[in-house]
Structures are given as structure tokens and as C-alpha cells.
Enzyme design. Sequence first.
Site, mmCIF file in Angstrom:
data_model
loop_
_atom_site.group_PDB
_atom_site.id
_atom_site.type_symbol
_atom_site.label_atom_id
_atom_site.label_comp_id
_atom_site.label_asym_id
_atom_site.label_seq_id
_atom_site.Cartn_x
_atom_site.Cartn_y
_atom_site.Cartn_z
ATOM 1 N N GLN A 256 -5.805 -1.913 3.398
ATOM 2 C CA GLN A 256 -4.936 -1.673 4.542
ATOM 3 C C GLN A 256 -5.610 -0.689 5.495
ATOM 4 O O GLN A 256 -6.039 0.390 5.093
ATOM 5 C CB GLN A 256 -3.559 -1.138 4.168
ATOM 6 C CG GLN A 256 -2.634 -1.256 5.392
ATOM 7 C CD GLN A 256 -1.271 -0.651 5.231
ATOM 8 O OE1 GLN A 256 -1.148 0.524 4.931
ATOM 9 N NE2 GLN A 256 -0.237 -1.448 5.469
ATOM 10 N N LYS B 39 1.851 -5.349 8.712
ATOM 11 C CA LYS B 39 3.076 -4.853 8.108
ATOM 12 C C LYS B 39 3.726 -3.908 9.114
ATOM 13 O O LYS B 39 3.054 -3.046 9.678
ATOM 14 C CB LYS B 39 2.787 -4.121 6.793
ATOM 15 C CG LYS B 39 4.039 -3.692 6.025
ATOM 16 C CD LYS B 39 3.671 -3.230 4.609
ATOM 17 C CE LYS B 39 4.927 -2.899 3.809
ATOM 18 N NZ LYS B 39 5.508 -1.610 4.162
ATOM 19 N N CYS C 267 4.142 2.772 8.990
ATOM 20 C CA CYS C 267 4.256 4.110 8.416
ATOM 21 C C CYS C 267 5.130 5.005 9.305
ATOM 22 O O CYS C 267 4.888 5.126 10.506
ATOM 23 C CB CYS C 267 2.876 4.739 8.263
ATOM 24 S SG CYS C 267 2.918 6.341 7.426
ATOM 25 N N ASN D 67 10.327 -6.851 2.804
ATOM 26 C CA ASN D 67 10.077 -5.604 2.099
ATOM 27 C C ASN D 67 11.289 -4.692 2.267
ATOM 28 O O ASN D 67 11.860 -4.618 3.352
ATOM 29 C CB ASN D 67 8.812 -4.942 2.663
ATOM 30 C CG ASN D 67 8.510 -3.575 2.075
ATOM 31 O OD1 ASN D 67 8.189 -2.644 2.805
ATOM 32 N ND2 ASN D 67 8.607 -3.417 0.770
ATOM 33 N N ASP E 232 13.997 -2.392 -0.732
ATOM 34 C CA ASP E 232 15.071 -2.417 -1.732
ATOM 35 C C ASP E 232 14.952 -3.566 -2.723
ATOM 36 O O ASP E 232 15.938 -4.219 -3.077
ATOM 37 C CB ASP E 232 16.447 -2.462 -1.053
ATOM 38 C CG ASP E 232 16.755 -1.213 -0.250
ATOM 39 O OD1 ASP E 232 15.996 -0.228 -0.386
ATOM 40 O OD2 ASP E 232 17.729 -1.216 0.512
ATOM 41 N N PRO F 35 0.843 -1.201 0.000
ATOM 42 C CA PRO F 35 0.000 0.000 0.000
ATOM 43 C C PRO F 35 0.876 1.248 0.000
ATOM 44 O O PRO F 35 1.817 1.347 0.786
ATOM 45 C CB PRO F 35 -0.795 -0.125 1.303
ATOM 46 C CG PRO F 35 0.049 -1.003 2.171
ATOM 47 C CD PRO F 35 0.766 -1.943 1.259
ATOM 48 N N MET F 36 0.586 2.180 -0.892
ATOM 49 C CA MET F 36 1.324 3.440 -0.937
ATOM 50 C C MET F 36 0.336 4.584 -1.102
ATOM 51 O O MET F 36 -0.493 4.584 -2.032
ATOM 52 C CB MET F 36 2.336 3.442 -2.095
ATOM 53 C CG MET F 36 3.509 2.502 -1.885
ATOM 54 S SD MET F 36 4.691 2.541 -3.269
ATOM 55 C CE MET F 36 3.802 1.537 -4.475
ATOM 56 N N ALA F 37 0.414 5.547 -0.188
ATOM 57 C CA ALA F 37 -0.511 6.678 -0.197
ATOM 58 C C ALA F 37 -0.407 7.446 -1.501
ATOM 59 O O ALA F 37 0.679 7.794 -1.958
ATOM 60 C CB ALA F 37 -0.212 7.603 0.973
ATOM 61 N N GLY G 236 7.186 -1.989 -2.941
ATOM 62 C CA GLY G 236 6.641 -0.638 -2.865
ATOM 63 C C GLY G 236 7.262 0.266 -3.909
ATOM 64 O O GLY G 236 6.923 0.217 -5.089
#
Length: 388
Positions: A86, A159, A117, A223, A225, A32-34, A247
Site C-alpha cells: 500500500q 481504498k 487514512c 470494509n 465492522d 493494511p494496518m500500521a 482490518g
Amino acid sequence: MASATTTRLLEPLQLPLKDGVHRVDPPVVLAPMAGITNAAFRMLCREQGAGLFVSEMVTARALLERIPETLRMIEPGAGEWPRSVQLYSVDPHHMGEAVKMIGRENLADHIDMNFGCPVPKVTRKGGGAALPFKRNLFREIVKAAVENAKPYGIPVTVKMRIGIDTDHHTYLEAAKSAADLGVAWVALHARTAQQMYEGKADWSAIANLVEHLKPTGVPVLGNGDIWSGADGVEMVRQTGCAGVVVGRGCLGRPWLFADLVDAFNGGDKRVLPTLHEVREVMFRHGELIVDYFESEDRGCRDLRKHMAWYLKGFSVHSELRRQFGMVGSLKELRSLLDQLDDQPYPVEIGDKPRGRTSSGRPPTLPDGWLNDPDEMIHLDVEDMFSGG
């Protein structure tokens, strides 16, 4: 890398849904990315082979208040399944009620919980990567989610990050607590909140967590790199994780998922689109985002932030780049794309880190947050923002 005849590296992840176990195959999850992982971008990644696609983070409070934009954010795209949301909260009651709402109204098939976050507007409320430090509060929030999801057959995952900073690592204890409470898996971004997105992710922490959770049988996803299929393979080989979460690596590069699928299936050919192939992905993104927002103007405004990511490393005239950054219609986008000369994929630059590159900084925390990890604190209700 292995030859095309090599046995696949990873088995599918098992996601226990109400209608039976869903095989997440390949075990590759879109993080999930805002402002990024809306239904349009998730569709792009689905078309490239991602196994599971998580919505932008939404807050329990915003969901309970039925904020229209929040409800839009969790709407699935055409044919999207399982529907994955999420959810974020600093309050066990709100978390439980939001999960009940999701189950009662059949809004999602899978819930992921955000404890990773690092941005100040989240951590200053005690949320995100700050929250696992308060071990009792963390336990109550996870318990509320898992128990209220169970009657609806909705699996819950978490996460998280390594911890707040080098002096306050929380991931081993928090992950074990979540595993004991019944989460389906734990995903670890191998940085602290203080690191934000700087430096290299510490994959050894993922390996430590894999060993730590082995007695529970709960799988760990890694998660941090993953910029190529080879990176995904190397993470698995170094850590023993059961899957990967991607991501920033897919920003402007949704074909990264096709690269990962090939690599995990034992292939040795990189998925490296030419600029003319990239431009068609860009236009597809434009069409999807305009349809998602039901507005050409709003869709194109949202698309602008993706333009530099798509074109990273390619030789494009500065004036043309500027125009891409101001695109206002699909017709204009098509015209600009048709001015691009075809070029091979610029591997050395194109595979470099992208997206957030925030330098490390001490996390913003509530007053006295680090005084006592056992304190069962009552926090102010989270803001009704969506994303973070």
C-alpha cells in the site's frame, strides 16, 4: 446461514497481473494496518485462508529515499504471493516515481493506494481521507500510479472512505474517477474521516457505490465492522460488493479468515478456537515476529500489543495478563502460555470490536482545504513516516 451444500456466495476477484489473471480466492483481503500487517502477521493470516494480504502503508517519499525500515516493510514473507504494497503520496510526481521504482526493481505484484487514512498526521498534509476532496489532485495521483504501473503489468487499486465528514462526501465521484483511470477495484471503508472508528459503518454507502460503478465494470470491496464470517456474508448480501476487506476484526483473531472462508463457501460452522488452540497461534506469532525483526527483544516488544487482543474475553488472571504485556523472550512466552487453562471461545466478548476505537472528531486539514474542490493545489511533500 446457509448449509454446507449451498453454492458459494462469491466468485474469486480477478487481479490482472503481468503473468496472467490471479484469482483472489476467497475474495477476502487483509487490510493494511500500521504497525500490524508486517510479514509475520500476514503469514498468520495466509495460513488461515486470506486471499490477499496488503503490507503496512508506506509513503512514496520514504520508498524513493530508500529508508531501510520502509524497504523492510514491503519485503514479502516466505512464499508470499502476490506481493501487495500500500502506497501513499500527496504528489503525483512522487507517486509515479515510486511506482516506477517498484516495477523496475520488481518489488511488488500489486499496489493499493491509500485515500482512507483518517489520522491527523496524514490528513493535516492533505493526504489519506482528505485528498479525494481535491478532485483534480486525486485524479492526477491515481493517473500517475496507473500509467506508471501499466508497463510492468502491476494492477493498482484504491481504498477510500465515504468522505471527510457528513457535509463532504467524496466517495462516489472519486471512485468513478479512479475507475475511469483504470484501477482494478475500489475498496470502501464505510465511515467518514470525522467518524474515525466510532459508531457503525454505513454499509448502505457500499451498496450505493456498487450501483454507481456498475457501468464501469469495476468491482467494489466493502470494509467496516466485519467481526465474523456471518458479518462478511451479511455485508455481501446487503450491498452486492464483490469482496470484503478485513482490518480490526482480525486483531488477535487471525482465524477470522478461516471463518470467512467457510461462510463464503456456504458453511455454517463457526471457527471458534479454544484457549489452548489460541495459545499455539500466539506462540506461532511470536516465532514469526522474532524471525521478521531478526531480534528476539524487538520481536517480543512488538508482540506485546497483540496479547490483550488474543486474550480478550477469556478468563485469565490479572497478574498473568500483566506478564503477557511485558513478555521479553520466546522462552518466557512459552512459560506463560503453558499456565493458561483451556476454555471454550468466548463468543459474546471475543467477537466484539477491537483495535482502534478513536472517537469521532473534526479532521485536521490544511488551511483553506475545503474552499475549492477544483483547486489544483501543490502540497508540501509528505513526511517520510512509514505507516499511518
